[in-house]
Design a protein around this motif. Sequence first.
Motif, short mmCIF file in Angstrom:
data_model
loop_
_atom_site.label_atom_id
_atom_site.label_comp_id
_atom_site.label_asym_id
_atom_site.label_seq_id
_atom_site.Cartn_x
_atom_site.Cartn_y
_atom_site.Cartn_z
N LEU A 81 0.86 -1.17 0.00
CA LEU A 81 0.00 0.00 0.00
C LEU A 81 0.91 1.23 0.00
N GLN A 82 0.98 1.89 -1.15
CA GLN A 82 1.74 3.12 -1.26
C GLN A 82 0.83 4.27 -0.85
N MET A 83 1.26 5.03 0.12
CA MET A 83 0.44 6.11 0.66
C MET A 83 1.17 7.43 0.46
N ASN A 84 0.59 8.30 -0.32
CA ASN A 84 1.18 9.61 -0.61
C ASN A 84 0.28 10.72 -0.09
N ASN A 85 0.88 11.91 0.05
CA ASN A 85 0.14 13.08 0.51
C ASN A 85 -0.67 12.76 1.77
N LEU A 86 0.01 12.20 2.74
CA LEU A 86 -0.67 11.76 3.96
C LEU A 86 -1.22 12.93 4.76
#
Length: 123
Positions: A81-86
């Motif tokens: 799970l790539q999570m960006n702009n958290l």
Amino acid sequence: QVQLVESGGGLVQVGGSLRLSCAASGRTFNNYAMQWFRQAPGKEREFVAGISSIGGTTHYADAVKGRFTISRDNTKNTPYLQMNNLKPEDTAVYSCAAREYSIRLDPRAMNYWGKGTLVTVSS
């Protein structure tokens, strides 16, 4: 039996990125759709993202669409799970879960669970 072990959680600032992994062992990994759920303190567990058994279909919660990407490497028995702009509201314990063949959003439909990894987004 399928054993699932998550990794990759941690503390990150708003706008940052993390990639979660879920090492799977046991029965044939390719037969299982993989889902990520999360549970924030005081809240119910919620669906985040899912990917079908061979990776051809994905589904995301509205809250993470455009920011998170689920993928899987069946040669390594691992979904990601790539999570960006958290955002601060992404703070939660993230757990992966396996269900035979097709994606489901209901946590009660899962066959196997990992113990989870904590993601904390600080502002």
